[in-house]
Motif scaffolding. Structure first.
Motif, PDB file in Angstrom:
ATOM      1  N   ALA A 417       0.829  -1.203   0.000  1.00 57.33           N
ATOM      2  CA  ALA A 417       0.000   0.000   0.000  1.00 57.33           C
ATOM      3  C   ALA A 417       0.864   1.254   0.000  1.00 57.33           C
ATOM      4  O   ALA A 417       0.580   2.219  -0.730  1.00 57.33           O
ATOM      5  CB  ALA A 417      -0.921  -0.011   1.221  1.00 57.33           C
ATOM      6  N   SER A 418       1.922   1.256   0.795  1.00 55.14           N
ATOM      7  CA  SER A 418       2.800   2.420   0.876  1.00 55.14           C
ATOM      8  C   SER A 418       3.476   2.689  -0.463  1.00 55.14           C
ATOM      9  O   SER A 418       3.499   3.828  -0.964  1.00 55.14           O
ATOM     10  CB  SER A 418       3.845   2.205   1.972  1.00 55.14           C
ATOM     11  N   SER A 419       4.033   1.634  -1.070  1.00 53.99           N
ATOM     12  CA  SER A 419       4.717   1.806  -2.354  1.00 53.99           C
ATOM     13  C   SER A 419       3.739   2.192  -3.451  1.00 53.99           C
ATOM     14  O   SER A 419       4.045   3.039  -4.310  1.00 53.99           O
ATOM     15  CB  SER A 419       5.442   0.503  -2.730  1.00 53.99           C
ATOM     16  N   PHE A 420       2.555   1.596  -3.441  1.00 50.82           N
ATOM     17  CA  PHE A 420       1.538   1.859  -4.455  1.00 50.82           C
ATOM     18  C   PHE A 420       1.119   3.328  -4.424  1.00 50.82           C
ATOM     19  O   PHE A 420       1.066   4.005  -5.463  1.00 50.82           O
ATOM     20  CB  PHE A 420       0.337   0.943  -4.195  1.00 50.82           C
ATOM     21  N   VAL A 421       0.825   3.843  -3.230  1.00 49.16           N
ATOM     22  CA  VAL A 421       0.397   5.236  -3.102  1.00 49.16           C
ATOM     23  C   VAL A 421       1.542   6.181  -3.459  1.00 49.16           C
ATOM     24  O   VAL A 421       1.330   7.228  -4.101  1.00 49.16           O
ATOM     25  CB  VAL A 421      -0.124   5.503  -1.674  1.00 49.16           C
ATOM     26  N   PHE A 422       2.757   5.823  -3.084  1.00 49.21           N
ATOM     27  CA  PHE A 422       3.904   6.669  -3.416  1.00 49.21           C
ATOM     28  C   PHE A 422       4.057   6.799  -4.934  1.00 49.21           C
ATOM     29  O   PHE A 422       4.319   7.909  -5.456  1.00 49.21           O
ATOM     30  CB  PHE A 422       5.173   6.078  -2.794  1.00 49.21           C
ATOM     31  N   MET A 423       3.913   5.687  -5.661  1.00 48.31           N
ATOM     32  CA  MET A 423       4.039   5.718  -7.122  1.00 48.31           C
ATOM     33  C   MET A 423       2.984   6.636  -7.736  1.00 48.31           C
ATOM     34  O   MET A 423       3.271   7.414  -8.658  1.00 48.31           O
ATOM     35  CB  MET A 423       3.880   4.304  -7.690  1.00 48.31           C
ATOM     36  N   LEU A 424       1.747   6.532  -7.226  1.00 47.26           N
ATOM     37  CA  LEU A 424       0.673   7.356  -7.757  1.00 47.26           C
ATOM     38  C   LEU A 424       0.932   8.833  -7.482  1.00 47.26           C
ATOM     39  O   LEU A 424       0.728   9.689  -8.358  1.00 47.26           O
ATOM     40  CB  LEU A 424      -0.667   6.919  -7.161  1.00 47.26           C
ATOM     41  N   ARG A 425       1.354   9.137  -6.285  1.00 51.20           N
ATOM     42  CA  ARG A 425       1.620  10.543  -5.947  1.00 51.20           C
ATOM     43  C   ARG A 425       2.803  11.094  -6.751  1.00 51.20           C
ATOM     44  O   ARG A 425       2.851  12.299  -7.049  1.00 51.20           O
ATOM     45  CB  ARG A 425       1.899  10.672  -4.447  1.00 51.20           C
ATOM     46  N   ALA A 426       3.743  10.217  -7.058  1.00 48.17           N
ATOM     47  CA  ALA A 426       4.923  10.665  -7.804  1.00 48.17           C
ATOM     48  C   ALA A 426       4.555  11.187  -9.184  1.00 48.17           C
ATOM     49  O   ALA A 426       5.294  12.006  -9.768  1.00 48.17           O
ATOM     50  CB  ALA A 426       5.934   9.532  -7.918  1.00 48.17           C
ATOM     51  N   VAL A 427       3.417  10.732  -9.729  1.00 46.97           N
ATOM     52  CA  VAL A 427       2.986  11.197 -11.054  1.00 46.97           C
ATOM     53  C   VAL A 427       1.807  12.151 -10.943  1.00 46.97           C
ATOM     54  O   VAL A 427       1.154  12.448 -11.947  1.00 46.97           O
ATOM     55  CB  VAL A 427       2.629   9.996 -11.953  1.00 46.97           C
ATOM     56  N   GLY A 428       1.501  12.623  -9.725  1.00 44.96           N
ATOM     57  CA  GLY A 428       0.468  13.624  -9.538  1.00 44.96           C
ATOM     58  C   GLY A 428      -0.935  13.103  -9.395  1.00 44.96           C
ATOM     59  O   GLY A 428      -1.904  13.882  -9.462  1.00 44.96           O
ATOM     60  N   ILE A 429      -1.109  11.803  -9.182  1.00 46.53           N
ATOM     61  CA  ILE A 429      -2.442  11.230  -8.972  1.00 46.53           C
ATOM     62  C   ILE A 429      -2.737  11.247  -7.478  1.00 46.53           C
ATOM     63  O   ILE A 429      -1.974  10.669  -6.688  1.00 46.53           O
ATOM     64  CB  ILE A 429      -2.521   9.792  -9.512  1.00 46.53           C
ATOM     65  N   PRO A 430      -3.827  11.895  -7.035  1.00 49.01           N
ATOM     66  CA  PRO A 430      -4.158  11.913  -5.603  1.00 49.01           C
ATOM     67  C   PRO A 430      -4.393  10.496  -5.081  1.00 49.01           C
ATOM     68  O   PRO A 430      -5.162   9.717  -5.674  1.00 49.01           O
ATOM     69  CB  PRO A 430      -5.433  12.755  -5.534  1.00 49.01           C
ATOM     70  N   ALA A 431      -3.759  10.152  -4.002  1.00 47.43           N
ATOM     71  CA  ALA A 431      -3.901   8.817  -3.401  1.00 47.43           C
ATOM     72  C   ALA A 431      -3.603   8.914  -1.914  1.00 47.43           C
ATOM     73  O   ALA A 431      -2.911   9.832  -1.459  1.00 47.43           O
ATOM     74  CB  ALA A 431      -2.964   7.821  -4.082  1.00 47.43           C
ATOM     75  N   ARG A 432      -4.094   7.952  -1.181  1.00 53.90           N
ATOM     76  CA  ARG A 432      -3.878   7.921   0.265  1.00 53.90           C
ATOM     77  C   ARG A 432      -3.950   6.480   0.750  1.00 53.90           C
ATOM     78  O   ARG A 432      -4.472   5.594   0.057  1.00 53.90           O
ATOM     79  CB  ARG A 432      -4.906   8.786   0.997  1.00 53.90           C
ATOM     80  N   VAL A 433      -3.417   6.250   1.938  1.00 60.74           N
ATOM     81  CA  VAL A 433      -3.409   4.911   2.548  1.00 60.74           C
ATOM     82  C   VAL A 433      -4.549   4.817   3.556  1.00 60.74           C
ATOM     83  O   VAL A 433      -4.748   5.730   4.369  1.00 60.74           O
ATOM     84  CB  VAL A 433      -2.062   4.624   3.242  1.00 60.74           C
ATOM     85  N   VAL A 434      -5.278   3.731   3.502  1.00 63.05           N
ATOM     86  CA  VAL A 434      -6.346   3.454   4.461  1.00 63.05           C
ATOM     87  C   VAL A 434      -5.968   2.195   5.239  1.00 63.05           C
ATOM     88  O   VAL A 434      -5.544   1.196   4.641  1.00 63.05           O
ATOM     89  CB  VAL A 434      -7.708   3.247   3.768  1.00 63.05           C
ATOM     90  N   VAL A 435      -6.089   2.245   6.542  1.00 61.66           N
ATOM     91  CA  VAL A 435      -5.792   1.076   7.373  1.00 61.66           C
ATOM     92  C   VAL A 435      -7.035   0.696   8.169  1.00 61.66           C
ATOM     93  O   VAL A 435      -7.865   1.543   8.514  1.00 61.66           O
ATOM     94  CB  VAL A 435      -4.609   1.332   8.335  1.00 61.66           C
ATOM     95  N   GLY A 436      -7.147  -0.551   8.417  1.00 61.90           N
ATOM     96  CA  GLY A 436      -8.280  -1.087   9.176  1.00 61.90           C
ATOM     97  C   GLY A 436      -8.134  -2.591   9.246  1.00 61.90           C
ATOM     98  O   GLY A 436      -7.047  -3.116   9.534  1.00 61.90           O
ATOM     99  N   TYR A 437      -9.192  -3.299   8.949  1.00 63.67           N
ATOM    100  CA  TYR A 437      -9.181  -4.760   8.971  1.00 63.67           C
ATOM    101  C   TYR A 437      -9.894  -5.266   7.726  1.00 63.67           C
ATOM    102  O   TYR A 437     -10.740  -4.573   7.149  1.00 63.67           O
ATOM    103  CB  TYR A 437      -9.866  -5.296  10.226  1.00 63.67           C
ATOM    104  N   GLN A 438      -9.542  -6.480   7.330  1.00 67.19           N
ATOM    105  CA  GLN A 438     -10.166  -7.062   6.153  1.00 67.19           C
ATOM    106  C   GLN A 438     -10.569  -8.499   6.441  1.00 67.19           C
ATOM    107  O   GLN A 438      -9.799  -9.267   6.993  1.00 67.19           O
ATOM    108  CB  GLN A 438      -9.206  -7.019   4.965  1.00 67.19           C
ATOM    109  N   GLY A 439     -11.808  -8.827   6.065  1.00 67.76           N
ATOM    110  CA  GLY A 439     -12.276 -10.194   6.268  1.00 67.76           C
ATOM    111  C   GLY A 439     -12.897 -10.381   7.640  1.00 67.76           C
ATOM    112  O   GLY A 439     -13.512  -9.473   8.200  1.00 67.76           O
ATOM    113  N   GLY A 440     -12.726 -11.572   8.197  1.00 66.34           N
ATOM    114  CA  GLY A 440     -13.325 -11.928   9.475  1.00 66.34           C
ATOM    115  C   GLY A 440     -13.849 -13.346   9.434  1.00 66.34           C
ATOM    116  O   GLY A 440     -14.042 -13.938   8.365  1.00 66.34           O
ATOM    117  N   GLU A 441     -14.042 -13.908  10.585  1.00 65.53           N
ATOM    118  CA  GLU A 441     -14.539 -15.284  10.698  1.00 65.53           C
ATOM    119  C   GLU A 441     -15.991 -15.259  11.159  1.00 65.53           C
ATOM    120  O   GLU A 441     -16.304 -14.719  12.220  1.00 65.53           O
ATOM    121  CB  GLU A 441     -13.683 -16.077  11.687  1.00 65.53           C
TER     122      GLU A 441
END
Length: 669
Positions: A417-441
């Motif tokens: 996520a960090s690298s992905f958002v950095f690449m997008l921002r490097a070319v001027g595309i607005p992006a941000r990191v979201v953290v939370g949880y995914q899935g569940g039992e």
């Protein structure tokens, strides 16, 4: 059971052994709660006394030796904790001193002190855990202590059994339940010690590579979710928590700028014309303010303000389990318009560092015409190249993005996520990191989802023209053949996250899952109804019983009256009662009545045996039978190890065989 006079009470070998067993039972609940060295020290003293008592050897110690052992134990506690203050050190010191008390036990007073202290030492384990197993074990310990008190104070030890001890313990349950429901509740539980430091658990308010990977090693519950009205979900479960839009080259943080709240129109489910998912979330303590909900939360039942980045938080730090309702619209389009300040904040990257990644992103972006195409390009690049998903990534150098993206290519969700958002921002595309949880039992027994710390996750949000903020999970682009073995079980719980990976290919549901789900559901019910029972819950019970309409003085009088009635009923159970005649007494009563009809009346105060021996009916055979009955009755009545059903039947048969016609009626003078 006969009570022994105090001056005759001595500590026999059996009583000392029982005392050591009681002390071991009291201390056993603290073994997993203290350090291994402290646990060994506190168990060794009663264990040695128990062994020496069973071997009939003396356990007396020299006075100075006992002082030396006590001082050494105190110094050991100080060495382990570097203090005597606080919960951990204080409890450790108390239980160690309690364990050493048995070394000087010589008389009844010492026994009484150890057993009485056991009633207070055992509940100290609730400072660490309030699980139902701990409560049940405490009842067992209390029953054992009561049993030991009965044994130590009884002459006829053979007449002491567990039934009386258990009856005494369970007799306290009605009073305990009544006080639990109606006694005024404190704002904080008794085990919350002033100034107590509680470790933060779960996701923090910043993200550095390795943080979430560490959480994925934890199987602790994060929160539980129950969908209201049993709504079914057929989409990936992303539980939104925090949005990070500031990056310093290593760590992602939340922006310090003040965010607006969602407008009334945006939080009105009817105006959205989309599926609204209502949830009730039970969140474990985190020592943070931020809360979690299914992605795109719009409204909270507790009227918590939801920000324009679709996050929300509590007014206070969450230091105990809380419940809250939340409504989410997973398909909601957010942020169709982007202000200049928001665009600037979500395209900012450090002026220096990770130069190789910047140049690579800009070079590839020039080959494409649309930001959406560049997003797909990055996803395909991860999928088609040797990128691995692992909990044990190698150590990255200072330029973490460069080192991860071009060299190691092994990491966890925050790396991607960090690298992905950095690449997008490097070319001027607005992006941000979201953290939370995914899935569940899903737990079908309690009809809820259990989200563990191991479900912690990070993903990206990209702003695209006419589409607003779009969730993109770069971790999901990893080919399933490149998921390392240490994450097989974790991936299985998340379902179709990686390349439409079927759950059955990675993990199969075992029959062992069902007991675990039953246990988790029982733990949830226990916490909901017992641990989390507070003043509001108590008020709801009062309201349900219409007690809220009574004045306070009348309410106090009513509660005292009910408490007295319960106490009276319980004490009546332990008061001596007039015993009904048993079968043996009934048989002898019939014999005495028949003799009375024939003129022979037993004088008051005379024993049955003496009376039957002096009855003279001028019939030797009849008189011999009466004497035989008297002897059998005396043995059955006064020798507890003699009487049984066979003897009772024999006496009844002899009485029935008496020939009353063979004697003459006695004429009273």
């Amino acid at each position: 059971m006969l009570i022994m006079p105090e001056q005759q009470r001595v500590l026999t070998k059996d009583i000392v052994s029982l005392l050591a067993i009681v002390q071991c039972a009291v201390l056993l609940s603290f073994v997993p709660l203290v350090t291994p060295i402290i646990a060994s020290v506190m168990i060794i003293s009663p264990a040695i006394i128990l062994v020496r008592a069973r071997l009939n050897k003396s356990y007396a110690l020299n006075r100075w030796l006992k002082i030396a052992i006590t001082v050494s134990a105190a110094l050991l506690v100080f060495y382990e904790f570097k203090t005597f203050r606080g919960k951990d050190a204080g409890v450790a010191l108390i239980v160690v001193m309690y364990s050493l008390k048995i070394l000087e036990s010589k008389n009844y007073r010492d026994l009484n002190v150890i057993l009485t202290m056991g009633f207070f030492i055992s509940p100290m384990s609730f400072l660490f855990t309030q699980s139902p197993i701990a409560v049940l074990y405490s009842f067992f310990v209390f029953g054992l202590i009561v049993y030991a008190l009965f044994r130590a104070n009884s002459v006829q030890v053979i007449s002491v059994n567990w039934r009386k001890s258990a009856k005494l313990i369970f007799a306290c349950l009605p009073i305990m339940i009544f006080l639990f429901l109606f006694f005024p509740r404190l704002s904080q539980p008794l085990w919350r010690m002033p100034g107590q430091d509680i470790a933060q658990t779960g996701i923090s308010d910043s993200m550095t590579p390795g943080d979430i990977g560490g959480l994925n090693l934890s199987d602790e519950p994060a929160f539980r979710v129950q969908f209201i009205d049993n709504q079914l979900v057929d989409f990936p479960l992303y539980w939104r928590g925090l949005v990070f839009d500031e990056y310093d080259g290593l760590t992602w943080r939340r922006s310090e700028r003040e965010l607006d709240e969602l407008s009334e129109f945006e939080t009105n489910p009817e105006s959205l014309n989309q599926q609204v998912i209502n949830q009730q979330i039970t969140l474990e303590p985190t020592q943070n303010k931020f809360l979690f909900g299914l992605d795109r939360p719009i409204k909270s039942g507790q009227k918590l303000a939801i920000k324009t980045n679709y996050t929300f938080e509590s007014r206070f730090k969450i230091n105990q389990r809380i419940k809250y309702d939340i409504a989410s619209v997973p398909d909601k389009v957010i942020g169709l318009t982007l202000s200049d300040s928001e665009r600037s904040a979500n395209t900012a990257i450090p002026n220096s560092g990770n130069e190789q990644a910047r140049d690579w992103a800009r070079a590839n972006f020039l080959k494409l015409s649309e930001p959406a195409e560049f997003v797909l390009f990055l996803q395909r690049f991860i999928h088609q190249n040797e990128y691995f998903y692992t909990l044990s990534p190698p150590i990255m150098r200072e330029n973490m993005i460069d080192d991860f993206w071009f060299n190691h290519r092994k990491g966890f969700c925050e790396h991607y996520a960090s690298s992905f958002v950095f690449m997008l921002r490097a070319v001027g595309i607005p992006a941000r990191v979201v953290v939370g949880y995914q899935g569940g039992e899903y737990n079908p027994i309690g009809n809820y989802y259990l989200i563990r710390q191991s479900d912690a996750h990070a993903w990206a949000e990209v702003w695209l023209e006419k589409r607003g903020w779009v969730r993109v999970d770069p971790t999901a682009a990893i080919h399933r053949s490149r998921i390392l073995d240490d994450l097989v079980s974790e991936v299985g719980l998340r379902g179709f996250l990686f390349d439409q990976l079927p759950v059955a290919d990675l993990i199969q549901v075992s029959w062992l899952d069902y007991p675990r789900q039953w246990l988790d559901n029982a733990n949830r019910v226990w916490k909901d109804w017992i641990i989390d029972f507070n003043s509001q819950s108590q008020f709801n019970i009062h309201k349900w019983l219409n007690l809220d309409k009574l004045t306070k003085p009348l309410l106090i009088v009513l509660f005292l009256f009910i408490a007295l009635i319960i106490t009276y009923i319980i004490t009546r159970q332990f008061q001596p009662r007039s015993k009904k005649l048993d079968e043996l007494s009934k048989s002898m009563e019939k014999l005495l009545i028949m003799l009375q009809k024939n003129g022979w009346v037993k004088p008051p105060g005379q024993t049955v045996e003496a009376f039957l021996n002096q009855v003279k009916v001028n019939n030797l055979e009849f008189e011999a039978k009466l004497v035989s009955i008297a002897q059998d009755y005396s043995k059955a009545r006064y020798k507890s190890d003699y009487f049984n059903q066979r003897q009772l039947t024999n006496i009844q048969r002899k009485i029935k065989a008496l020939n009353w016609k063979s004697i003459k009626h006695r004429v009273q003078q």
